[in-house]
Design an enzyme around this catalytic site. Sequence first.
Site, short mmCIF file in Angstrom:
data_model
loop_
_atom_site.label_atom_id
_atom_site.label_comp_id
_atom_site.label_asym_id
_atom_site.label_seq_id
_atom_site.Cartn_x
_atom_site.Cartn_y
_atom_site.Cartn_z
N PHE A 124 1.06 -1.08 -0.17
CA PHE A 124 -0.07 -0.04 0.16
C PHE A 124 1.04 1.08 -0.21
O PHE A 124 1.97 1.28 0.91
CB PHE A 124 -0.94 0.00 1.27
CG PHE A 124 -2.08 0.96 1.12
CD1 PHE A 124 -3.12 0.84 0.30
CD2 PHE A 124 -2.03 2.23 2.01
CE1 PHE A 124 -4.08 1.78 0.01
CE2 PHE A 124 -2.97 3.19 1.67
CZ PHE A 124 -3.85 2.93 0.98
N ASP A 193 1.61 -4.34 8.87
CA ASP A 193 0.37 -3.43 8.54
C ASP A 193 -0.76 -4.39 8.76
O ASP A 193 -0.83 -5.22 7.59
CB ASP A 193 0.61 -2.77 7.44
CG ASP A 193 -0.58 -1.78 7.18
OD1 ASP A 193 -1.66 -1.94 7.73
OD2 ASP A 193 -0.44 -0.66 6.30
N TYR A 218 -11.16 1.83 10.56
CA TYR A 218 -12.55 2.12 9.70
C TYR A 218 -12.90 0.95 8.82
O TYR A 218 -13.51 0.93 8.13
CB TYR A 218 -12.36 3.46 9.05
CG TYR A 218 -11.18 3.65 8.18
CD1 TYR A 218 -10.94 3.02 6.93
CD2 TYR A 218 -10.00 4.53 8.70
CE1 TYR A 218 -9.59 3.38 6.25
CE2 TYR A 218 -9.05 4.79 7.90
CZ TYR A 218 -8.75 4.12 6.90
OH TYR A 218 -7.80 4.48 6.05
N LYS A 219 -11.97 -0.04 8.58
CA LYS A 219 -12.19 -1.11 7.78
C LYS A 219 -13.14 -2.16 8.16
O LYS A 219 -14.22 -1.82 8.57
CB LYS A 219 -10.82 -1.74 7.01
CG LYS A 219 -10.11 -0.73 6.40
CD LYS A 219 -8.91 -1.10 5.57
CE LYS A 219 -8.03 -0.44 5.19
NZ LYS A 219 -8.40 0.50 3.94
N ARG A 365 -12.55 -4.97 -5.98
CA ARG A 365 -12.30 -5.85 -5.04
C ARG A 365 -13.77 -5.84 -4.41
O ARG A 365 -14.85 -5.02 -4.32
CB ARG A 365 -11.50 -5.21 -3.91
CG ARG A 365 -10.25 -4.82 -4.31
CD ARG A 365 -9.43 -4.02 -3.21
NE ARG A 365 -10.03 -2.83 -2.70
CZ ARG A 365 -9.66 -2.31 -1.63
NH1 ARG A 365 -8.32 -2.49 -0.96
NH2 ARG A 365 -10.26 -1.14 -1.09
C1 LIG Z 1 -2.43 -1.50 4.04
C2 LIG Z 1 -3.08 -0.32 4.27
N1 LIG Z 1 -2.31 0.70 5.04
C3 LIG Z 1 -2.80 1.91 5.57
C4 LIG Z 1 -3.90 2.40 4.82
C5 LIG Z 1 -4.37 3.89 5.16
O1 LIG Z 1 -3.96 4.35 6.18
P1 LIG Z 1 -4.60 5.69 6.84
O2 LIG Z 1 -5.68 5.35 7.63
O3 LIG Z 1 -3.31 6.45 7.46
O4 LIG Z 1 -5.09 6.72 5.74
C6 LIG Z 1 -4.61 1.57 3.87
C7 LIG Z 1 -6.09 2.12 3.59
O5 LIG Z 1 -6.73 1.53 2.77
C8 LIG Z 1 -3.99 0.25 4.03
O6 LIG Z 1 -4.86 -0.27 2.90
#
Ligand SMILES: Cc1ncc(COP(=O)(O)O)c(C=O)c1O
Length: 406
Positions: A124, A193, A218-219, A365
């Site tokens: 990402f 992550d 938030y996911k 997706r």
């Molecule tokens: C693997 C991954 N890391 C980080 C993030 C997003 O990070 P942030 O919440 O700081 O925008 C996402 C968002 O889709 C993601 O898929």
Amino acid sequence: MSFTLVEAKAADAADPLRGLRDRFHLPEGVIYLDGNSLGPLPKAVAAHQRAVVEQEWGEGLIRSWNDADWINAPQRVGARIAPLIGAKPNEVIVTDTTSVNLFKLVAAAARSGRKTVLSESGNFHTDLYIASGVADLLGLTLDIAPRAEVEQRIGADTAVLLLTHVHYKTAERFDMARITAKAKRAGVTTVWDLSHSAGAVPLHLNDAGAELAVGCGYKYLNGGPGAPAFLYIAGHLQEKLLSPLRGWMGHAEPFAFIDDYRPAAGIDRFMAGTPPILGLAALESALEAFDGVTMERLWSKSRAMFDVFVGLMEARCPAFRCITPRGEEQRGSHISFAHGNAFEICQALIAEGVIGDFRAPDVIRFGLTPLYLGFEEIWRAVDILSGIMTSESWRDPKYAVRGKVT
Ligand SMILES: Cc1ncc(COP(=O)(O)O)c(C=O)c1O
């Protein structure tokens, strides 16, 4: 695969987790297959949010930092996430964003005298951008290796290995225990992550020997748009690491108002500024949706939904190429397909009430989220997609218009 609508309805009727759906507000006429990007609204959030705004903030005012225990929300909500990821309650806090937490952990772990931050190409992008920022600041090199070569590149010069456990695009999953152990043998700390893993697949961070991790609120955790993120530090490292972002909330005595920085004990030192109470409250009540159900049970339904979805897609939408591995240990809880017109098709699907998402350049997706999705919805989603492909309705020029968020 001939999975019929009748069979789908029977599978829902027999599903012991079916009742969990009532914990969510799901708009009429929508099949929501994007909980891997933004979880839907848990019903508990709206009521709690109203109480926090009207009572705690409205009436309690600043007294609520103590009276409503706002001050301990980062630790309290972290402790609720801990069992979902196989960590101890004092190893998780909710603070800042995933990106900021990545910065703090990568920078903290990189101070070993070694010269390289290693990550995967196609990770990402925020992970790679943050890693490049840390590398620039600390005079390190960022080594971005193809997925198949990342492990071989772990070496005597590697300071930190930064990997996303479940890939945001393909849903490919790394073997956390094996890679963490391999990195450790080479003297390397791994930062995981977990944005597409937490609340999606069973995680056992302690058992896997994981030392540092971050993840999204938030996911799959359904904490709402821009929810604060979580940060995990294994107990044995907590007193050894220092955050590069030394805000007052990470100080041993924030209300002593002294000039010198003294890190708080344990994971609290990785807080920086004032916690976002409304966001924390939303995430706290969202996590109630996981009450009484284990990640193993959710995962077993997720696996069943995956098999049904992939089978139906093969049978009814053969123009799509599945890019998610089939093996249950090799993937997460979303399923992705490549198609040259993925963007337009995704827009046409959304117009018909099936919400998935598009990832450039050519991927659609679908998040298979067992807390609130059923087999009939999955059947109907593929049925609608098949109709769009047969009628070619996606060719309507209105579906090619791209918004700022794609
Ligand atoms: C693997 C991954 N890391 C980080 C993030 C997003 O990070 P942030 O919440 O700081 O925008 C996402 C968002 O889709 C993601 O898929």
